[in-house]
Design an enzyme around this catalytic site. Structure first.
Site, PDB file in Angstrom:
ATOM      1  N   SER A  28      60.128  99.078  27.202  1.00 46.75           N
ATOM      2  CA  SER A  28      60.430 100.162  28.126  1.00 46.75           C
ATOM      3  C   SER A  28      61.912 100.466  28.062  1.00 46.75           C
ATOM      4  CB  SER A  28      60.027  99.784  29.555  1.00 46.75           C
ATOM      5  OG  SER A  28      60.323 100.829  30.456  1.00 46.75           O
ATOM      6  N   GLY A  29      62.248 101.748  28.028  1.00 43.32           N
ATOM      7  CA  GLY A  29      63.640 102.158  27.986  1.00 43.32           C
ATOM      8  C   GLY A  29      63.953 103.138  29.089  1.00 43.32           C
ATOM      9  N   ALA A  32      61.500 106.390  27.994  1.00 47.24           N
ATOM     10  CA  ALA A  32      60.093 106.277  27.627  1.00 47.24           C
ATOM     11  C   ALA A  32      59.633 104.829  27.622  1.00 47.24           C
ATOM     12  CB  ALA A  32      59.866 106.903  26.244  1.00 47.24           C
ATOM     13  N   VAL A  34      56.837 102.220  25.527  1.00 50.40           N
ATOM     14  CA  VAL A  34      56.161 102.108  24.251  1.00 50.40           C
ATOM     15  C   VAL A  34      54.963 101.177  24.406  1.00 50.40           C
ATOM     16  CG1 VAL A  34      56.375 101.422  21.834  1.00 50.40           C
ATOM     17  CG2 VAL A  34      58.298 102.522  22.987  1.00 50.40           C
ATOM     18  N   LYS A  52      54.354 106.253  22.297  1.00 46.93           N
ATOM     19  CA  LYS A  52      55.598 106.349  23.076  1.00 46.93           C
ATOM     20  C   LYS A  52      55.383 107.399  24.158  1.00 46.93           C
ATOM     21  CE  LYS A  52      60.597 106.869  22.449  1.00 46.93           C
ATOM     22  NZ  LYS A  52      61.666 107.061  21.427  1.00 46.93           N
ATOM     23  N   ASP A 159      71.785 105.315  16.252  1.00 48.55           N
ATOM     24  CA  ASP A 159      71.444 104.044  16.900  1.00 48.55           C
ATOM     25  C   ASP A 159      70.885 103.064  15.864  1.00 48.55           C
ATOM     26  OD1 ASP A 159      71.209 102.225  18.959  1.00 48.55           O
ATOM     27  OD2 ASP A 159      69.266 102.961  19.627  1.00 48.55           O
TER      28      ASP A 159
END
Length: 248
Positions: A28-29, A32, A34, A52, A159
């Site tokens: 989890s970010g 979103a 996943v 996602k 990233d």
């Protein structure tokens, strides 16, 4: 991989209701979540995928929705053996989701940690060279991506970190998570001065919140290569500010 029989959420795709089944959450970010999932078809067809899903609390924010949709559009154009493929895009009510290729294996960060737990400070040199070379192939494809007129769009991942380099059990290297990627004509994605990406691998211009180009990704690969060869991070520091100052 067996498909569990309970606690599943069926998501409709753009083409067929209930085509995707969502299983356990993998990560989890800030934008979103996943999940592991399955693509279902007739006659018992089943394929593992990664789903996602945009966080529900962001669904009412038009800016975040636009970013998520643009991510799917951009990533779907990156068709290369060293990039995790986008398979589909859909929406459940106001919640958007992206369906991604499932990679059966660890990410590079997990591999580094397992090696250290086994008493190895560094990965074998041939493996390091192979991983870096394959990662660069994927980035080169992204950096050369063109529009309908044949002009490069300036795609930058932004990233490139160990956790975003996936390693399949049969030896494939796949660059993942173009969620912070952007094309040069999408400048409004990130507000001026906002930093995207993980601090230890950021280029000086990213730390300063300036405009970036493909060289920022190559800088991150160089930092990663140093870490893999030497068994330690290139830039140290006890606080984010100290680390950022070292990069600059």
């Amino acid at each position: 991989m067996a498909e569990p029989q309970s606690g599943l959420l069926a998501l409709p795709s753009l083409s067929e209701p209930g085509k995707y089944v969502v299983g356990e959450r993998l990560a989890s970010g800030g934008m979103a979540e996943v999940y592991r999932g399955w693509l279902r078809g007739s006659e018992g067809f089943r394929r593992p995928v990664v789903i996602k899903k945009m966080l529900p609390r962001l669904a009412a924010d038009a800016r975040f929705v636009r970013m998520f949709i643009e991510e799917a559009r951009l990533a779907s154009r990156l068709i290369h053996a060293n990039i995790v493929q986008v398979l589909d895009f859909g929406r459940v009510d106001n919640e958007h989701f992206i369906v991604l290729e499932y990679i059966d294996g660890p990410n590079l960060n997990e591999l580094i940690l397992k090696a250290r737990q086994a008493g190895h400070k560094r990965l074998p040199l041939p493996l390091v060279i192979y991983i870096i070379a394959e990662t660069l192939k994927g980035l080169d494809h992204a950096h050369r991506l063109t529009d309908g007129r044949g002009e490069r769009i300036g795609c930058v991942h932004r990233d490139v970190t160990p956790s975003n380099i996936l390693l399949s059990r049969d030896g494939q290297v796949k660059l993942s998570d173009f969620g912070v990627a952007r094309a040069a004509d999408r400048a409004s994605w990130t507000a001026p001065g906002q930093i995207r990406g993980k601090l230890h691998y950021l280029s000086p211009e990213q730390v300063r919140g300036e405009t970036v180009d493909p060289r920022a990704d190559l800088f991150a690969v160089g930092v990663l290569l140093h870490e893999l060869l030497c068994g330690r991070r290139l830039f140290g520091g006890d606080t984010p500010m100290e680390i950022g100052r070292a990069h600059v």
